[in-house]
Design a protein around this motif. Structure first.
Motif, short mmCIF file in Angstrom:
data_model
loop_
_atom_site.label_atom_id
_atom_site.label_comp_id
_atom_site.label_asym_id
_atom_site.label_seq_id
_atom_site.Cartn_x
_atom_site.Cartn_y
_atom_site.Cartn_z
N GLN A 126 11.54 -18.91 -4.32
CA GLN A 126 10.97 -18.17 -3.20
C GLN A 126 9.69 -18.81 -2.68
O GLN A 126 9.38 -18.70 -1.48
CB GLN A 126 10.68 -16.72 -3.63
N GLN A 127 8.92 -19.50 -3.54
CA GLN A 127 7.65 -20.07 -3.11
C GLN A 127 7.61 -21.59 -3.26
O GLN A 127 7.05 -22.29 -2.41
CB GLN A 127 6.49 -19.46 -3.91
N ASP A 175 7.17 -20.78 -10.20
CA ASP A 175 7.50 -20.62 -8.78
C ASP A 175 6.24 -20.29 -8.00
O ASP A 175 5.97 -19.14 -7.66
CB ASP A 175 8.55 -19.53 -8.61
N GLN A 176 5.42 -21.33 -7.76
CA GLN A 176 4.20 -21.18 -7.00
C GLN A 176 4.19 -22.19 -5.85
O GLN A 176 4.84 -23.23 -5.92
CB GLN A 176 2.97 -21.40 -7.89
N ALA A 177 3.46 -21.88 -4.81
CA ALA A 177 3.41 -22.75 -3.62
C ALA A 177 2.43 -23.89 -3.85
O ALA A 177 1.40 -24.00 -3.18
CB ALA A 177 3.01 -21.93 -2.40
N ALA A 234 12.39 -22.00 -0.49
CA ALA A 234 11.08 -22.15 0.13
C ALA A 234 10.94 -23.48 0.85
O ALA A 234 11.49 -24.50 0.42
CB ALA A 234 9.99 -22.03 -0.94
N HIS A 257 5.34 -27.05 0.87
CA HIS A 257 3.95 -26.63 0.98
C HIS A 257 3.06 -27.76 0.49
O HIS A 257 3.36 -28.40 -0.51
CB HIS A 257 3.67 -25.39 0.12
N ASP A 272 9.09 -25.37 -3.33
CA ASP A 272 10.21 -26.15 -2.79
C ASP A 272 10.75 -27.05 -3.88
O ASP A 272 10.01 -27.83 -4.49
CB ASP A 272 9.77 -26.95 -1.57
#
Length: 382
Positions: free
Chosen positions: A180-181, A112-114, A296, A299, A183
């Motif tokens: 959360q981060q 879960d990273q942007a 999210a 990004h 998409d």
């Protein structure tokens, strides 16, 4: 998978005792029951987990396919991501599943990273890299599922990337978990196409063929939880060549059909859409859409640079639907529950659609829906 059950010898002999014995004659009993059940694939690891990984193969599952995957998408100690995916087919693979598909995708620690990794390494179904070696449609990657499809995924539900096509003729259930981060999407396309609840093969999609409804499809139950994404992969590693459109064809045409999520169309956001790529939503017979973006927002690493150069970005400003097709009458209309603070943007409306304002905050007075071409009837309900 075939199982054969033969009659026990003792039972056969007992039956034969009632048959008159004739010298020189023989009695044969041929009793065979064929039992079929789906092929099952289960993978359980503490890291990378792929139930199926195929390159340029032809695969057929006549009795159905059940997949269960449990892996770990991100190793915090090594700071390394892992591929945790159910079906991962590439390079012109042709996969056909009859009698239904089930995919259960668990991930104890998802990535879960942007950034982009969540798109490509966590999916119930991932189809990609069609025409990798030769630019010919027969080298497209294709997944076709006949019968019920049920996907529960941590990550994306279904993904079709370059020259890849996924058709789920239904009934269909897709359930995703918002992050959360990162998409993630119930269905995501990047120069590929996905059909949900339709018999029209996704590799035949064009903006014209979808709007005209060239294939008659009997309505089936479709229930989707998660966003839809039509992404313009014109940057970074392995950019798409931009030769044709990207489409999601979603059918919600029964009273128990529903979708909860938003629709991102990067081509529409940038106002540069040469092939009319986007989502075609068929919403009729009291089928419902709860419009709200889940988790999210999108990004992109080069979003700021792109915005400076062109003045046009790819951020989510509201759900974009290319063609919204409602019911033939007011009684057979589909229903939109507008729950997002951003408007819904629609290029073309056809048929009857009902709209209910369920926004929590209406003080900004943003419109519920903005339509470019209205060839139908919008009915606003309180």
């Amino acid at each position: 998978m075939n199982y054969k059950r033969n009659v026990l010898a003792g039972l056969v002999m007992a039956c034969l005792s009632t048959v008159p014995f004739v010298y020189g004659a023989s009695v044969e009993v041929d009793f065979q029951q064929v039992v079929t059940q789906p092929e099952r694939i289960e993978v359980n690891t503490a890291g990378r987990a792929l139930a199926m990984r195929k390159y340029h193969e032809v695969l057929n599952y006549p009795e159905g396919l059940h997949i269960k995957v449990n892996g770990v998408g991100y190793d915090t100690e090594q700071q390394k991501h892992h591929n945790v995916t159910g079906i991962y087919v590439l390079d012109g693979t042709k996969l056909t599943v009859h009698k239904g598909l089930q995919v259960e995708l668990s991930n104890a620690h998802p990535y879960d990273q942007a950034d982009e990794m969540a798109h490509y390494y966590m999916s119930g179904i991932y189809a990609g890299f069609g025409r990798k070696q030769i630019d010919d449609p027969k080298y497209d990657t294709q997944v076709v599922v006949h019968g019920p499809t049920v996907i529960h995924a941590v990550g994306n539900g279904v993904q079709a990337n370059k020259d890849s096509y996924v058709t789920l003729d239904g009934p269909v259930t897709i359930e995703t978990v918002p992050f959360q981060q990162a998409d993630v999407y119930a269905a995501i396309v990047e120069e590929g196409s996905i059909g949900i609840g339709t018999g029209q093969l996704a590799d035949t999609y064009t903006a014209t063929s979808l709007e005209m409804g060239t294939v008659s499809t009997t309505p089936v139950t479709v229930q989707v939880t998660g966003n839809l994404g039509v992404l313009n992969k014109n940057y970074g590693l392995n950019p798409n060549p931009g030769r044709h459109g990207s489409f999601i064809d979603l059918h919600l045409e029964t009273a128990d059909s529903t979708w909860t999520g938003g629709a991102l169309n990067e081509f529409a956001e940038s106002e540069n859409n040469p092939y009319n790529s986007g989502v075609v939503l068929r919403l009729a017979n009291q089928g419902t859409w709860h419009n709200q973006w889940l988790g999210a927002k999108r990004h992109r690493a080069d979003h700021e640079e792109l915005l400076r150069k062109t003045g046009k970005g790819y951020t989510f400003t509201g759900s974009h639907i290319q063609t919204l097709i409602g019911g033939d009458t007011q009684e057979t209309a589909g229903i939109i529950y507008q729950e997002d603070e951003n408007p819904i943007y629609v290029d073309t409306v056809k048929g009857y659609i009902k709209i209910v304002d369920n926004r929590q905050n209406t003080s900004h007075k943003a419109p519920l829906i903005i339509v470019k071409r209205n060839e139908g009837k919008l009915l606003f309900l309180k």
